[in-house]
Design an enzyme around this catalytic site. Structure first.
Site, PDB file in Angstrom:
ATOM      1  N   CYS A 125       9.106 -64.796  -6.088  1.00 40.73           N
ATOM      2  CA  CYS A 125       8.660 -64.569  -4.633  1.00 40.73           C
ATOM      3  C   CYS A 125       8.020 -64.667  -4.011  1.00 40.73           C
ATOM      4  CB  CYS A 125       9.751 -62.817  -4.773  1.00 40.73           C
ATOM      5  SG  CYS A 125       9.284 -62.116  -3.060  1.00 40.73           S
TER       6      CYS A 125
ATOM      7  N   CYS B   9       5.384 -61.738  -3.105  1.00 39.71           N
ATOM      8  CA  CYS B   9       5.663 -60.512  -2.446  1.00 39.71           C
ATOM      9  C   CYS B   9       4.230 -59.735  -3.724  1.00 39.71           C
ATOM     10  CB  CYS B   9       6.521 -59.297  -3.055  1.00 39.71           C
ATOM     11  SG  CYS B   9       7.104 -58.934  -3.995  1.00 39.71           S
TER      12      CYS B   9
ATOM     13  N   LYS C 102      20.486 -57.852  -1.807  1.00 38.84           N
ATOM     14  CA  LYS C 102      19.092 -56.446  -1.812  1.00 38.84           C
ATOM     15  C   LYS C 102      18.793 -55.814  -0.598  1.00 38.84           C
ATOM     16  CE  LYS C 102      14.467 -56.994  -3.732  1.00 38.84           C
ATOM     17  NZ  LYS C 102      13.793 -57.803  -3.773  1.00 38.84           N
TER      18      LYS C 102
ATOM     19  N   LYS D 239      21.816 -54.617  -5.754  1.00 40.56           N
ATOM     20  CA  LYS D 239      20.453 -54.207  -6.205  1.00 40.56           C
ATOM     21  C   LYS D 239      20.206 -53.984  -5.325  1.00 40.56           C
ATOM     22  CE  LYS D 239      15.858 -55.328  -6.950  1.00 40.56           C
ATOM     23  NZ  LYS D 239      14.720 -56.092  -6.539  1.00 40.56           N
TER      24      LYS D 239
HETATM   25  C1  PBG Z   1      10.638 -58.785  -5.781  1.00 36.99           C
HETATM   26  C2  PBG Z   1      11.246 -57.589  -6.339  1.00 36.99           C
HETATM   27  C3  PBG Z   1      11.562 -56.623  -6.005  1.00 36.99           C
HETATM   28  C4  PBG Z   1      11.900 -55.968  -6.867  1.00 36.99           C
HETATM   29  C5  PBG Z   1      12.218 -57.480  -8.356  1.00 36.99           C
HETATM   30  N1  PBG Z   1      12.059 -58.127  -7.419  1.00 36.99           N
HETATM   31  C6  PBG Z   1      10.736 -55.288  -5.061  1.00 36.99           C
HETATM   32  C7  PBG Z   1      10.922 -55.697  -3.496  1.00 36.99           C
HETATM   33  O1  PBG Z   1      11.329 -55.636  -3.164  1.00 36.99           O
HETATM   34  O2  PBG Z   1       9.877 -54.445  -3.087  1.00 36.99           O
HETATM   35  C8  PBG Z   1      12.018 -54.303  -7.630  1.00 36.99           C
HETATM   36  C9  PBG Z   1      12.894 -54.317  -9.031  1.00 36.99           C
HETATM   37  C10 PBG Z   1      12.871 -52.664  -9.777  1.00 36.99           C
HETATM   38  O3  PBG Z   1      12.786 -51.744  -8.560  1.00 36.99           O
HETATM   39  O4  PBG Z   1      13.060 -52.216 -10.421  1.00 36.99           O
HETATM   40  N2  PBG Z   1       9.786 -59.800  -6.133  1.00 36.99           N
END
Ligand code: PBG
Length: 330
Positions: free
Chosen positions: A124, A126, A199, A252
Site C-alpha cells: 500500500c 499510505c 476492506k 477486514k
Molecule cells: C493500509 C492498512 C491499514 C491497516 C492495514 N493496512 C490502515 C488503513 O487502511 O487505514 C489497518 C490495520 C489495523 O487497523 O490493524 N496499508
C-alpha cells in the site's frame, strides 16, 4: 411443571457435563498455525517504541527487532506481515519501491537472520505518502490506474528482496491483476497474493494509523474502502479478485464483520483470512487493563469466533499471546 417436560428425550446438556466430553464434541479449534503477526518496522537505529494506543505493540528498528522475532518463533509463530515506516515521505511514496527502502531492507535483514520466517508484506502507499492516502492524488482523490503502476513497482521490489507473499491493501480496482502481471513478468510466478479483497472504511483502524503514522492529511478513505453498511458489494469485490488471480481472500476488520466472513466462506473455496484490526485489539486491552473483563479469555473467545465464522487464517496483534496460551495448554 408439565409432564412432557420431564420426558425430554433430547438433552443437549448431556454433552456439556465435563470438559472431557465438551472437548470431544468441540467444533472449532484454534492453533498457532492460524495466526499471522503484524510487525511495524521503522527506519533508523535503537527504536523500540510502544504504540500508546496498542499496549505491548511496538515500532522496531531492525537492530531491535531480533528478540521479538525470537519470542515469536519460540511460541510457534512463523508468519509475519510487515508494515514499513520510512524516514521520509513524499507525494508518490518513493520509499515504498526503492531497492533500499525500509521494507526491502527489512525483508533482506529478516531473511538472512531468520530463514525460517515466512514474510508477508502489506502492499500500500499510505505509510509512504506525505498526504497519507493509499495512492497517488489527482484532483483531491486517489487516482486508481496511476496507483496500480506504483503498486507494481512495489511488489517487484519486495519480490527482489525475497518476500514470500504479498498482501495488497489499498482497495484499488484491478490491483490484484496488475500485481499478478508484474510479478509474473519478472519471473515471480510462485509468489502468492493474499488480497485485502473486502476492506471496509472502518473506524477500527484508528490505533494502527498511530502505529504506522498513516492518518490521511485531508478527507477520508471512503472513495476507495467499502461502505460499512454493504455486504453484496463484498461478493462483487471477492469475485473480481478471484478472476484477477488472488490466492487468499482477506476480510477486514473481523469482529464487527463476522457475517461477511461467513458469506465469503460460502462463496469461495479459496482460503479466507480475516484481519483482527488494531481497534479490536485496543478495546480488549483497555477493558482488561481496567479490570472490566478477563483479557485472555475475551481474546481467545473473539479469536475462535472468527474461526467459527469461517476464517482459516487470522491476522492478529494477539498472535504471540494467543500462541503462548495454546502452547501452555499442552
Ligand atoms: C493500509 C492498512 C491499514 C491497516 C492495514 N493496512 C490502515 C488503513 O487502511 O487505514 C489497518 C490495520 C489495523 O487497523 O490493524 N496499508
Amino acid at each position: 411443571m408439565k409432564l412432557e417436560r420431564r420426558n425430554l428425550l433430547c438433552r443437549p446438556r448431556r454433552l456439556r457435563k465435563h470438559e472431557s466430553i465438551r472437548s470431544l464434541v468441540r467444533e472449532t479449534h484454534l492453533t498457532k498455525d492460524d495466526f499471522i503477526m503484524p510487525l511495524f518496522v521503522v527506519a533508523g537505529k535503537n527504536v523500540k517504541k510502544e504504540i500508546s494506543s496498542m499496549p505491548d505493540i511496538y515500532q522496531f528498528s531492525l537492530d531491535q527487532i531480533g528478540s521479538e522475532i525470537e519470542t515469536l518463533l519460540k511460541v510457534g509463530i512463523e508468519r509475519v506481515i510487515l508494515f514499513g515506516i520510512p524516514d521520509e515521505k513524499d507525494e508518490i511514496g518513493s520509499d515504498s519501491f526503492r531497492d533500499d527502502g525500509i521494507i526491502q531492507t527489512a525483508i533482506r535483514f529478516l531473511k538472512s537472520n531468520f530463514p525460517e520466517l515466512f514474510i508477508i508484506t502489506d502492499v500500500c502507499m499510505c505509510e509512504y505518502t506525505d498526504h497519507g492516502h493509499c495512492g497517488v492524488i489527482h484532483q483531491r482523490d486517489v487516482h486508481n490506474d496511476t496507483t496500480l503502476y506504483y503498486l507494481q513497482k512495489q511488489v517487484v521490489s519486495h519480490a527482489q528482496a525475497g518476500v514470500d507473499m504479498v498482501a495488497p491493501s489499498g482497495m484499488m480496482d484491478g490491483m490484484v491483476g496488475a500485481i499478478r502481471e508484474a510479478l509474473d513478468k519478472h519471473d515471480f510466478q510462485d509468489i502468492p497474493i493474499m488480497s485485502y479483497s473486502v476492506k471496509y472504511a472502518s473506524s477500527f483502524y484508528g490505533p494502527f494509523r498511530e502505529a504506522a503514522e498513516s492518518t490521511p492529511q485531508f478527507g477520508d478513505r471512503k472513495s476507495y474502502q467499502m461502505d460499512v453498511a454493504n455486504i453484496r458489494e463484498a461478493l462483487v469485490e471477492v469475485e473480481l479478485d478471484i478472476e484477477e488471480g488472488a490466492d487468499i481472500i482477506i476480510v477486514k476488520p473481523a469482529l464487527a464483520y463476522l457475517d461477511v466472513i461467513a458469506r465469503i466462506r460460502d462463496l469461495t473455496d479459496l482460503p479466507v483470512a480475516c484481519y483482527n484490526v488494531s481497534g479490536e485489539y485496543s478495546m480488549i486491552k483497555a477493558a482488561a487493563q481496567n479490570g472490566w473483563i478477563d483479557g485472555d479469555k475475551v481474546m481467545m473467545e473473539t479469536l475462535i469466533s472468527m474461526k467459527r465464522a469461517g476464517a482459516d487464517i487470522i491476522i492478529t496483534y494477539f498472535a504471540k499471546e494467543a500462541a503462548k496460551i495454546l502452547q501452555d495448554q499442552h
